[in-house]
Design an enzyme around this catalytic site. Structure first.
Site, PDB file in Angstrom:
ATOM      1  N   LYS A 137       0.829  -1.212   0.000  1.00 14.25           N
ATOM      2  CA  LYS A 137       0.000   0.000   0.000  1.00 14.25           C
ATOM      3  C   LYS A 137       0.861   1.259   0.000  1.00 14.25           C
ATOM      4  O   LYS A 137       0.546   2.229  -0.677  1.00 14.25           O
ATOM      5  CB  LYS A 137      -0.948   0.014   1.210  1.00 14.25           C
ATOM      6  CG  LYS A 137      -2.152  -0.898   1.047  1.00 14.25           C
ATOM      7  CD  LYS A 137      -3.265  -0.543   2.033  1.00 14.25           C
ATOM      8  CE  LYS A 137      -4.424  -1.511   1.921  1.00 14.25           C
ATOM      9  NZ  LYS A 137      -5.494  -1.265   2.882  1.00 14.25           N
ATOM     10  N   LYS A 220      -5.274 -10.784  -6.820  1.00 17.37           N
ATOM     11  CA  LYS A 220      -6.418 -10.832  -5.903  1.00 17.37           C
ATOM     12  C   LYS A 220      -7.496  -9.845  -6.365  1.00 17.37           C
ATOM     13  O   LYS A 220      -7.178  -8.728  -6.771  1.00 17.37           O
ATOM     14  CB  LYS A 220      -5.905 -10.417  -4.514  1.00 17.37           C
ATOM     15  CG  LYS A 220      -6.950 -10.299  -3.443  1.00 17.37           C
ATOM     16  CD  LYS A 220      -6.336  -9.778  -2.138  1.00 17.37           C
ATOM     17  CE  LYS A 220      -6.732  -8.328  -1.878  1.00 17.37           C
ATOM     18  NZ  LYS A 220      -7.471  -8.079  -0.657  1.00 17.37           N
ATOM     19  N   LYS A 223     -10.637  -3.849  -4.369  1.00 22.47           N
ATOM     20  CA  LYS A 223     -11.256  -2.580  -4.774  1.00 22.47           C
ATOM     21  C   LYS A 223     -10.220  -1.616  -5.331  1.00 22.47           C
ATOM     22  O   LYS A 223     -10.565  -0.664  -6.010  1.00 22.47           O
ATOM     23  CB  LYS A 223     -12.049  -1.956  -3.636  1.00 22.47           C
ATOM     24  CG  LYS A 223     -11.283  -1.733  -2.374  1.00 22.47           C
ATOM     25  CD  LYS A 223     -12.189  -1.244  -1.254  1.00 22.47           C
ATOM     26  CE  LYS A 223     -11.550  -1.412   0.094  1.00 22.47           C
ATOM     27  NZ  LYS A 223     -11.818  -2.698   0.713  1.00 22.47           N
TER      28      LYS A 223
HETATM   29  P1  ATP Z   1      -9.341  -4.807  -0.742  1.00 19.08           P
HETATM   30  O1  ATP Z   1      -8.081  -5.463  -1.219  1.00 19.08           O
HETATM   31  O2  ATP Z   1     -10.454  -4.945  -1.717  1.00 19.08           O
HETATM   32  O3  ATP Z   1      -9.082  -3.376  -0.348  1.00 19.08           O
HETATM   33  P2  ATP Z   1      -9.026  -5.549   1.954  1.00 19.08           P
HETATM   34  O4  ATP Z   1      -8.586  -6.924   2.295  1.00 19.08           O
HETATM   35  O5  ATP Z   1      -7.943  -4.535   1.964  1.00 19.08           O
HETATM   36  O6  ATP Z   1      -9.815  -5.570   0.579  1.00 19.08           O
HETATM   37  P3  ATP Z   1     -11.430  -5.359   3.538  1.00 19.08           P
HETATM   38  O7  ATP Z   1     -12.438  -4.775   2.611  1.00 19.08           O
HETATM   39  O8  ATP Z   1     -11.518  -4.895   4.944  1.00 19.08           O
HETATM   40  O9  ATP Z   1     -10.020  -4.976   3.018  1.00 19.08           O
HETATM   41  O10 ATP Z   1     -11.506  -6.956   3.523  1.00 19.08           O
HETATM   42  C1  ATP Z   1     -12.473  -7.658   4.257  1.00 19.08           C
HETATM   43  C2  ATP Z   1     -12.224  -9.133   4.190  1.00 19.08           C
HETATM   44  O11 ATP Z   1     -12.275  -9.583   2.837  1.00 19.08           O
HETATM   45  C3  ATP Z   1     -10.844  -9.562   4.733  1.00 19.08           C
HETATM   46  O12 ATP Z   1     -11.003 -10.682   5.556  1.00 19.08           O
HETATM   47  C4  ATP Z   1     -10.068  -9.923   3.490  1.00 19.08           C
HETATM   48  O13 ATP Z   1      -9.094 -10.911   3.729  1.00 19.08           O
HETATM   49  C5  ATP Z   1     -11.170 -10.446   2.587  1.00 19.08           C
HETATM   50  N1  ATP Z   1     -10.824 -10.332   1.171  1.00 19.08           N
HETATM   51  C6  ATP Z   1     -10.565  -9.189   0.485  1.00 19.08           C
HETATM   52  N2  ATP Z   1     -10.303  -9.458  -0.809  1.00 19.08           N
HETATM   53  C7  ATP Z   1     -10.399 -10.827  -0.943  1.00 19.08           C
HETATM   54  C8  ATP Z   1     -10.246 -11.724  -2.047  1.00 19.08           C
HETATM   55  N3  ATP Z   1      -9.954 -11.273  -3.264  1.00 19.08           N
HETATM   56  N4  ATP Z   1     -10.403 -13.029  -1.813  1.00 19.08           N
HETATM   57  C9  ATP Z   1     -10.714 -13.508  -0.578  1.00 19.08           C
HETATM   58  N5  ATP Z   1     -10.873 -12.712   0.498  1.00 19.08           N
HETATM   59  C10 ATP Z   1     -10.721 -11.384   0.325  1.00 19.08           C
END
Ligand code: ATP
Ligand code: LTN
Length: 358
Positions: A137, A220, A223
Site C-alpha cells: 500500500k 487478488k 477494490k
Molecule cells: P481490498 O483489497 O479490496 O481493499 P481488503 O482486504 O484490503 O480488501 P477489507 O475490505 O476490509 O479490506 O476486507 C475484508 C475481508 O475480505 C478480509 O477478511 C479480506 O481478507 C477479505 N478479502 C478481500 N479481498 C479478498 C479476495 N480477493 N479473496 C478472498 N478474500 C478477500
C-alpha cells in the site's frame, strides 16, 4: 475444508486460559471489514463475510466495521459515515443476525485504540516493517502520502482481536500475515506480563481464501485494482455484473478443469460457481465436459445475478431505515464494550498502569 488445521491444533495446544470476561461454552470468533468503498466485492463476501454468517450459528461471534482502520488512508468524512452505514446494511443483507452475533462499529468502542497503544509498544520496528500489506500500500501511495497510521495499522488489528479473547478469526488469505503477528504478540505479552490473551488462530477456507480478479486471474480481486472490469461489486447493476462474468479472462484452451497453475481464470470461475451453488468442483467439471467456456460463463452469470439481485434489495431496505441500523449498532457497541473493557482493565493492570480512582 479448512486449511488451517495445523494452526488450529497449535492454538488449542498453546492456548492460554485467561481469567478475563465470563465466557460461554461456544468458541469465540471476531472479524472486521473496512468501510472503504461503496460496495463489498465478491472477494470480501466469499473470502470472509460468508464465513461470518455461518459461524454465528456455532460461535460466540463479534463482527465490526473498522472505520478507524479506514482512515489510515484519506477519507472524505461524509462518505466515510455513509459507507460505514452501508457496510452494516450489507452485512445484514448477507445474513448477519444481530440476535446471533454482536455487530458494531470499531470507533464506538474506545478500548481498541487504548489496547492498540500497548500492542504498538510491544512490536519491533523491524517486525512491523515486514508487513507485506503495508509495503504494497505504501508503494502504491508514495512515501509522502503514507501515514504513520498505515504503518501501525496491524497493531490496531492485533488489539481488535485480543480485546475479545477470540479463538478464531475468519479472514481471506491476504490477512494471514497479520494473524501470525497477532499470535506472536499475544504470546509475547503473555510471556512478559503473565497469561492474559487467548492466542487466536486464522480461520481461512482453502476454496475461497483468495478470489481472483476476473480480468487478471493472477491478482487478488481488490477494490484498488487498476481497472474495475475484473472487480465484481455486489451492489452494481446485476446486468453489469453478468457482463463482467461473461467477459472473464480464461485461456486459449477449451477444457473446463480446475488447475490453479495452468488455468487460473477457469479455476477462479469454478471456485466462485462451486461456492455460490454448493456444487462440488468435480461435479461442475463433469457437467461442463465438452461444453466450452461460453456455457460455463453464461450459467455463472445467471448464478451471480440470482445472488446479487436480492442482496441489493435487502441492502437498500436496511439503508432506508437508519434508525433500526443505529439501534442495532448501539446494542452491539454496548455488548462489545462489556467484553473489551474487562480485557483492557486486565491488560492495564498487567502492564503496571496505576489504577485511576474516580
Ligand atoms: P481490498 O483489497 O479490496 O481493499 P481488503 O482486504 O484490503 O480488501 P477489507 O475490505 O476490509 O479490506 O476486507 C475484508 C475481508 O475480505 C478480509 O477478511 C479480506 O481478507 C477479505 N478479502 C478481500 N479481498 C479478498 C479476495 N480477493 N479473496 C478472498 N478474500 C478477500
Ligand atoms: N485488516 C483487515 C480488517 C480488520 C480485521 C480486524 C480483520 C481490521 N481489524 C480484526 C480481522 C480481525 C483488512 O484489511 N481486511
Amino acid at each position: 475444508m479448512r486449511d488451517m488445521a495445523t494452526d488450529r491444533s497449535s492454538v488449542t495446544a498453546g492456548n492460554t486460559q485467561p481469567s478475563g470476561p465470563a465466557r460461554g461454552t461456544r468458541p469465540r470468533v471476531l472479524s472486521g471489514i473496512q468501510p472503504t468503498s461503496g460496495s463489498f466485492h465478491l472477494g470480501n463476501y466469499l473470502g470472509a463475510v460468508r464465513q461470518w454468517v455461518a459461524l454465528q450459528e456455532s460461535h460466540d461471534a463479534f463482527y465490526m466495521v473498522v472505520d478507524q482502520h479506514a482512515i489510515t488512508v484519506p477519507q472524505d468524512p461524509a462518505e466515510l459515515r455513509h459507507n460505514t452505514r452501508l457496510s452494516v446494511a450489507q452485512l445484514l443483507a448477507a445474513g448477519l443476525d444481530p440476535e446471533r452475533c454482536t455487530l458494531f462499529v470499531q470507533s464506538h468502542v474506545p478500548e481498541h485504540v487504548q489496547l492498540g497503544w500497548i500492542i504498538t509498544c510491544l512490536t519491533g520496528f523491524g517486525e512491523a516493517s515486514r508487513m507485506t500489506q503495508f509495503k504494497d500500500k505504501s508503494a502504491r501511495h508514495g512515501s509522502d502520502r503514507t501515514s504513520v497510521g498505515l504503518f501501525t495499522y496491524p497493531m490496531l488489528m492485533v488489539a481488535d482481536i485480543l480485546l475479545y479473547q477470540a479463538d478464531e478469526v475468519p479472514v481471506g488469505e491476504d490477512q494471514r500475515q497479520h494473524l501470525e503477528l497477532t499470535r506472536t504478540l499475544a504470546e509475547r505479552f503473555n510471556t512478559t506480563y503473565g497469561d492474559t490473551f487467548t492466542v487466536p488462530g486464522a480461520y481461512i477456507l482453502k476454496e475461497t481464501a483468495k478470489i481472483y480478479d476476473l480480468q487478471e486471474p493472477s491478482a487478488k480481486m481488490s477494490k484498488s485494482a487498476a481497472t474495475p472490469k475484473g472487480l465484481v461489486s455486489l451492489l452494481d447493476e446485476p446486468k453489469a455484473t453478468a457482463k463482467k462474468v461473461r467477459s472473464a479472462v480464461t485461456d486459449t484452451d477449451t477444457v473446463i478443469r480446475f488447475d490453479r497453475e495452468a488455468k487460473p481464470g477457469v479455476s477462479n470461475l469454478l471456485s466462485i460457481y462451486s461456492t455460490l451453488t454448493g456444487t462440488g468442483i468435480g461435479e461442475l467439471e463433469q457437467k461442463y465436459a465438452g461444453k466450452g467456456y461460453g456455457a460455463l460463463k453464461t450459467d455463472l452469470a445467471e448464478v451471480m445475478v440470482d445472488f446479487v439481485t436480492p442482496f441489493r434489495e435487502r441492502t437498500q431496505q436496511y439503508l432506508d431505515d437508519p434508525e433500526t441500523l443505529d439501534s442495532i449498532l448501539a446494542k452491539g457497541a454496548e455488548k462489545a464494550r462489556a467484553v473489551a473493557a474487562e480485557t483492557l482493565a486486565q491488560a492495564y493492570d498487567r502492564v503496571g498502569f496505576l489504577p485511576a480512582k474516580h
